[in-house]
Design a protein around this motif. Sequence first.
Motif, PDB file in Angstrom:
ATOM      1  N   GLY A  72       6.138   2.190   9.140  1.00  0.00           N
ATOM      2  CA  GLY A  72       7.208   1.361   8.604  1.00  0.00           C
ATOM      3  C   GLY A  72       8.568   2.015   8.679  1.00  0.00           C
ATOM      4  N   ILE A  73       8.675   3.198   9.302  1.00  0.00           N
ATOM      5  CA  ILE A  73       9.977   3.862   9.454  1.00  0.00           C
ATOM      6  C   ILE A  73      10.823   3.110  10.476  1.00  0.00           C
ATOM      7  CG2 ILE A  73      11.124   6.023  10.079  1.00  0.00           C
ATOM      8  CD1 ILE A  73       8.602   7.501   9.184  1.00  0.00           C
ATOM      9  N   ILE A  83       1.487  -3.815   7.768  1.00  0.00           N
ATOM     10  CA  ILE A  83       1.957  -2.450   7.548  1.00  0.00           C
ATOM     11  C   ILE A  83       2.548  -2.315   6.155  1.00  0.00           C
ATOM     12  CG2 ILE A  83       3.706  -0.766   8.252  1.00  0.00           C
ATOM     13  CD1 ILE A  83       3.245  -1.732  11.142  1.00  0.00           C
ATOM     14  N   ALA A  84       3.347  -3.307   5.739  1.00  0.00           N
ATOM     15  CA  ALA A  84       3.951  -3.261   4.406  1.00  0.00           C
ATOM     16  C   ALA A  84       2.894  -3.346   3.317  1.00  0.00           C
ATOM     17  CB  ALA A  84       4.956  -4.403   4.257  1.00  0.00           C
ATOM     18  N   HIS A 115      -5.458  -6.933   5.911  1.00  0.00           N
ATOM     19  CA  HIS A 115      -4.313  -6.165   6.411  1.00  0.00           C
ATOM     20  C   HIS A 115      -4.766  -4.839   7.010  1.00  0.00           C
ATOM     21  CE1 HIS A 115      -1.407  -9.006   4.927  1.00  0.00           C
ATOM     22  NE2 HIS A 115      -1.928  -8.949   3.717  1.00  0.00           N
ATOM     23  N   VAL A 116      -5.708  -4.170   6.362  1.00  0.00           N
ATOM     24  CA  VAL A 116      -6.261  -2.934   6.921  1.00  0.00           C
ATOM     25  C   VAL A 116      -6.971  -3.232   8.230  1.00  0.00           C
ATOM     26  CG1 VAL A 116      -7.910  -1.067   6.550  1.00  0.00           C
ATOM     27  CG2 VAL A 116      -6.482  -1.853   4.651  1.00  0.00           C
ATOM     28  N   ARG A 117      -7.728  -4.299   8.234  1.00  0.00           N
ATOM     29  CA  ARG A 117      -8.461  -4.670   9.442  1.00  0.00           C
ATOM     30  C   ARG A 117      -7.501  -4.976  10.590  1.00  0.00           C
ATOM     31  NH1 ARG A 117     -11.427  -8.067   6.995  1.00  0.00           N
ATOM     32  NH2 ARG A 117     -10.395  -9.999   7.635  1.00  0.00           N
ATOM     33  N   ARG A 118      -6.448  -5.724  10.316  1.00  0.00           N
ATOM     34  CA  ARG A 118      -5.481  -6.067  11.368  1.00  0.00           C
ATOM     35  C   ARG A 118      -4.766  -4.816  11.883  1.00  0.00           C
ATOM     36  NH1 ARG A 118      -1.960  -9.672   8.818  1.00  0.00           N
ATOM     37  NH2 ARG A 118      -3.400 -11.378   9.307  1.00  0.00           N
TER      38      ARG A 118
END
Length: 729
Positions: free
Chosen positions: A308-309, A320-321, A284-287
């Motif tokens: 995420g706003i 992001i979540a 997820h960090v990589r993406r």
Amino acid sequence: MGNRAYGAQSTGGSATEVHDYVRALNNQQKSGAYQFLERLNPGGKVVKTCTCRHKRYGKMTLAVYPKPVNVPSAEKDQKIQPILKQLEGINDRLNLLTHPGVISHRLIHESKEALYFARQYFAFNVFERFHVRPFFSNVDKHWIAYQLLQATQQLHASGIHHGGIKSENIMITTWNWLFVTDIAFYKPAYLPADNPSTYNYFFDAEKQRTTQPCYIAPERFYDSKVGAPLDHKLTDTMDIFSVGCCLAEIFLEGSVIFDYSQMLRYRTGDYSPLETLNKIKNPHVRRLIEHMIQLDPRDRLTAKQYLGIDRSEGKIAESIAAVFPSYLRELYNLFTKLLDPSLADPDSKIKYLHEHLDQALIELVTGSSRPGDATGEGAASRRPGRKETFVPSRTTVSTPTSNVRREVRRRGEAATARSKSPNDDRGGNGDLCAGVIRDMTVFIEGLGRPAETAAAGDEGKNTATPPRNPLGATSIPQTETEAPTATPEAAGEARKRGAAGGGGGGAGAGDLNGLAIIVSVVGACIQSLASPSNRVKALAILEKVTRHSRGPVVLDLVIPIAVYLRTDPHGIVRCKVVELLAFALERINSIGFVDLNVLNDFIMPIIMKLHPDHEKDPMVQISVCNLIPSFMQAARRFLDMAHRLKDRGGTTSNTLEETASYDKDLQAIKNNFLSLVVGFLAMGCSKAKIVLLNNLLPVCEFLGRNLVVEKEMMMHLTTILNEQDWELR
């Protein structure tokens, strides 16, 4: 702001050293208020930066912008006035209330030779922080990444573009609050790709690295034959690209994904940073980073969407979540209040946190996501090289002795309560004394053989159990605060599954979550607290965090901070430290290889410092005597975990060697606790001895018959009958 394509020599520049400008500033102001300390950017050509000490305001960062030389005054003013106007416009829009993640320069003086700007001094930027202990944990990285995007969003919401975001321009406080500084309003928005002199003049100022990283978005480069874009303005997506490069550097622990030549090749499609980004284990960090550094700026999202706003769609929304769980927003809002000038001192910060922590804890504890949950990537320990092979302890079931202990404790508390009543006669204390004698008789005469028989049965069922202790007890009862389903085995298995997921740029995994962010704030403030009541409140905050945490967050963060206050001059603080230590040790049910010797090297020395030779305060002595059984259980549990870990790691050659080693270590622990108990029986205050007598059965059960009968403990028990205090007798 910095929106024109200047030539490399348009600002003139100056060969004068920055300390000469500081000397000139003192001479012009005739005050001598600025003392030069250190130059910060040795390669700076446009702006020369240094650290100074002001007589009134203390340390500050001073930036000197030399005016063009050999240029008529009218032309010089024509070049300087737009810069001053841009800075004034930026400062009018920025304030700490609406932009808690941004610090800008302020013009403090203008002379014929230069403009002088100043801002608050910070001890570290992100690049320097990579090389300072304690190193960033994984949750620290997520927290800093979130704050960096928040600061970027604050700038963009005000119509400001930074233009020079890099790790050297991201400042970190001692409590890991982030400020983006040094807005590049004076630098060009676009650079010629076929003329590196312009890039070197404006952006290659840092000489701390062998390979200079490049954070400039590829669309900011143009071919000289084609010419620069007509609209010489920075955009949001340019800053987003720079933020993505910084996030990659954070999660790669200092490694960069672009230098200048690689950036130019990436612009033409001849280079890909994916090989370096693949070192980040968390997908997820990589993406997220890959999405932020896309070559087409139209494919990048806004800072609000990455936070995420504002909603986004597709797989990036899922990432992001996962990278930025909801509790980070709650913590950001909470810590923003700490920037209020009324909360500038550490005491005020701790008081505010103590009063407003509960709501944040609700979000932290009940939040459904944590950084790295999808891959089991919790926060790696702050200690480098941690190999998180977690092993559950043997505290898995309650034994009959736990019921005996609770009964003895209940009876002792009831007797002590009766003794406190002024209308009672001495019969109540006689019952207490008789009860203690009966417990001793039961222990000495009948405990050994049945326990050994039970242990033999247990060993037949589970041959993997480490060597039994002389009392035959193969388990220690769980604490009563644990939920029935939260077994240590389950916790250990969860940690092992987490360790399999790996860490983004760090080693290992665990259950270290956003609570560690709160601990870092307390740790930063606790050394400077002036009021003992606020130190007690700081320990209360740590206790709340400990109640919802396990493993590394307690062992690596909470306990060291608590130990720092063990020598506090106020007894009430030391008493709270003892209680927190006992509670924190109860919460640790697994350790890693790096903690193999933590019992002998860290825990036992702390416990032995509670000996009455070192601790004279009666209130603290009473607290220690009340918690001695808990310390004994913790020591035994850590010994079990360490030897279980040795078994799995193959550090012992055979079972006989392991048995001898286990027995030797256990005997050393018993001797240490015997010294502690005898010390309180000989030198403790009367009330401490009474409390110790209430806990006599679990103490004797741990020490064993030989140490109780043959050593000094029995002698000291008999001498208690000669004490002057009738309650003690």
